[in-house]
Design a protein around this motif. Structure first.
Motif, short mmCIF file in Angstrom:
data_model
loop_
_atom_site.label_atom_id
_atom_site.label_comp_id
_atom_site.label_asym_id
_atom_site.label_seq_id
_atom_site.Cartn_x
_atom_site.Cartn_y
_atom_site.Cartn_z
N MET A 39 30.03 -19.35 25.97
CA MET A 39 31.19 -18.53 25.68
C MET A 39 30.98 -17.80 24.35
N GLU A 40 31.53 -16.58 24.26
CA GLU A 40 31.47 -15.78 23.03
C GLU A 40 32.88 -15.42 22.59
N PHE A 41 33.05 -15.22 21.30
CA PHE A 41 34.35 -14.86 20.75
C PHE A 41 34.92 -13.63 21.44
N ARG A 42 34.08 -12.68 21.75
CA ARG A 42 34.55 -11.44 22.38
C ARG A 42 35.08 -11.65 23.80
N ASP A 43 34.85 -12.83 24.39
CA ASP A 43 35.43 -13.15 25.69
C ASP A 43 36.96 -13.26 25.61
N PHE A 44 37.51 -13.30 24.38
CA PHE A 44 38.94 -13.42 24.15
C PHE A 44 39.53 -12.09 23.67
N SER A 45 38.81 -11.00 23.86
CA SER A 45 39.20 -9.68 23.34
C SER A 45 40.49 -9.15 23.92
N GLY A 46 41.24 -8.48 23.08
CA GLY A 46 42.47 -7.82 23.50
C GLY A 46 42.92 -6.83 22.44
N ILE A 54 44.10 -15.32 27.28
CA ILE A 54 44.31 -16.35 26.26
C ILE A 54 44.35 -15.69 24.88
N GLY A 55 43.41 -14.79 24.62
CA GLY A 55 43.39 -14.08 23.34
C GLY A 55 44.66 -13.28 23.12
N ALA A 56 45.12 -12.60 24.17
CA ALA A 56 46.35 -11.79 24.07
C ALA A 56 47.55 -12.69 23.77
N MET A 57 47.66 -13.79 24.48
CA MET A 57 48.79 -14.70 24.27
C MET A 57 48.77 -15.30 22.87
N GLU A 58 47.60 -15.78 22.46
CA GLU A 58 47.49 -16.41 21.13
C GLU A 58 47.74 -15.42 20.00
N SER A 59 47.25 -14.19 20.16
CA SER A 59 47.45 -13.20 19.09
C SER A 59 48.93 -12.84 18.96
N CYS A 60 49.61 -12.66 20.08
CA CYS A 60 51.05 -12.34 20.03
C CYS A 60 51.86 -13.49 19.45
N THR A 61 51.57 -14.70 19.91
CA THR A 61 52.30 -15.87 19.43
C THR A 61 52.15 -16.01 17.91
N ALA A 62 50.94 -15.87 17.40
CA ALA A 62 50.70 -16.02 15.96
C ALA A 62 51.34 -14.89 15.17
N GLU A 120 40.68 -19.53 16.61
CA GLU A 120 40.95 -20.95 16.85
C GLU A 120 40.95 -21.26 18.35
N ALA A 121 41.52 -20.35 19.15
CA ALA A 121 41.54 -20.55 20.60
C ALA A 121 40.11 -20.58 21.15
N PHE A 122 39.28 -19.69 20.65
CA PHE A 122 37.87 -19.67 21.06
C PHE A 122 37.17 -20.97 20.65
N GLU A 123 37.32 -21.35 19.39
CA GLU A 123 36.64 -22.54 18.87
C GLU A 123 37.05 -23.80 19.64
N SER A 124 38.32 -23.89 20.01
CA SER A 124 38.79 -25.10 20.71
C SER A 124 38.35 -25.15 22.17
N ARG A 125 37.86 -24.03 22.70
CA ARG A 125 37.48 -23.99 24.11
C ARG A 125 35.99 -23.76 24.35
N LYS A 126 35.26 -23.35 23.36
CA LYS A 126 33.89 -22.87 23.58
C LYS A 126 32.92 -23.89 24.15
N SER A 171 37.69 -6.67 31.20
CA SER A 171 36.32 -7.09 31.47
C SER A 171 35.97 -8.44 30.84
N LYS A 172 36.91 -9.04 30.13
CA LYS A 172 36.66 -10.30 29.44
C LYS A 172 37.44 -11.43 30.10
N LYS A 173 36.75 -12.49 30.47
CA LYS A 173 37.33 -13.57 31.28
C LYS A 173 38.51 -14.29 30.61
N PHE A 174 38.50 -14.41 29.29
CA PHE A 174 39.54 -15.18 28.61
C PHE A 174 40.44 -14.30 27.74
N SER A 175 40.49 -13.03 28.09
CA SER A 175 41.28 -12.08 27.30
C SER A 175 42.78 -12.40 27.35
#
Length: 182
Positions: free
Chosen positions: A93-100, A13-21, A74-80, A7-11
Motif C-alpha cells: 500500500m502507498e499513501f497516495r492510495d488514500f488520495s482525495g 477512507i482518505g476522503a472521510m478521514e480528511s473531512c472528519t479531521a 494516520e489512516a494510511f499508517e494504521s492500515r498499510k 483511481s485510488k482503492k482507498f480514496s
C-alpha cells in the motif's frame, strides 16, 4: 467536502478521514474564537484590523488542511500492513492510495454599517469549485469564484491532499481565498 480519487482503492477512507479531521478542528477552533477576533472582520476592508482578521481566519483554515493531511496519513499508517487491505490491491500500500480532494469554507456573518454581510475564507485542494452567489446581484456579477482547481502536469490530472506540499502553510497560502460581501 472531499472527493476521493476514483483511481485510488482507498480514496474513500482518505476522503472521510480528511473531512472528519478538518470539520472537527474547524468546529472546535471557531466555537472558541474570541469576540475580539470576530469583530476584526467587520472593520473597513483597507484597515489593519480587517487584515489581522483575514490572517487569523486564513491561518485557521490552513491549519485545518494540515490536520486533514495528518488524519489521512494516520489512516494510511494504521492500515498499510493489514492483510484485509493488502489483499484488495495485491501490492504494498502507498499513501497516495488514500488520495482525495479537499474543499474547505468558513462563512462568518459580519455586521457592517447595520447590514449583514458574509466573511468567507476558503482553501481548495484539487478540482471542484467553491463560489459565492449573490441572489440579488445582476446576473453578470452574481457569482464569484473562491477557489482555483489544482491541476497536475497532464490534462485531467489533479493534485490531491496526499501531496507532500499540502502539509506546509506556505504552499496553502496560494490556495486560500478571502472575501466579504452580500
Amino acid at each position: 467536502v472531499s472527493d476521493g480519487a476514483g483511481s485510488k482503492k482507498f480514496s474513500r477512507i482518505g476522503a472521510m478521514e480528511s473531512c472528519t479531521a478538518a470539520v472537527s478542528f474547524l468546529k472546535d477552533k471557531l466555537e472558541n474564537t474570541e469576540d475580539q477576533k470576530l469583530s476584526l472582520i467587520s472593520a473597513p476592508l483597507n484597515s489593519s484590523e480587517f487584515m489581522e482578521g483575514c490572517g487569523y481566519f486564513a491561518d485557521i483554515i490552513q491549519e485545518a488542511v494540515i490536520r486533514a493531511y495528518s488524519a489521512v496519513e494516520e489512516a494510511f499508517e494504521s492500515r498499510k500492513s493489514k492483510y484485509d487491505y493488502l489483499k484488495v490491491i495485491d501490492r504494498d500500500m502507498e499513501f497516495r492510495d488514500f488520495s482525495g480532494t479537499l474543499l474547505l469554507c468558513i462563512v462568518v456573518p459580519a455586521e457592517i454599517d447595520g447590514n449583514t454581510e458574509n466573511f468567507v475564507v476558503t482553501c481548495q485542494i484539487g478540482d471542484g469549485i467553491i463560489c459565492s452567489v449573490d441572489r440579488n446581484a445582476q446576473f453578470s456579477s452574481a457569482m464569484k469564484l473562491l477557489g482555483e482547481p489544482d491541476s497536475g502536469q497532464y490534462s485531467g490530472e489533479t493534485d490531491f491532499l496526499t501531496s507532500k506540499s499540502m502539509q506546509y502553510k506556505e504552499n496553502l497560502m496560494a490556495k486560500t481565498r478571502i472575501m466579504r460581501g452580500k
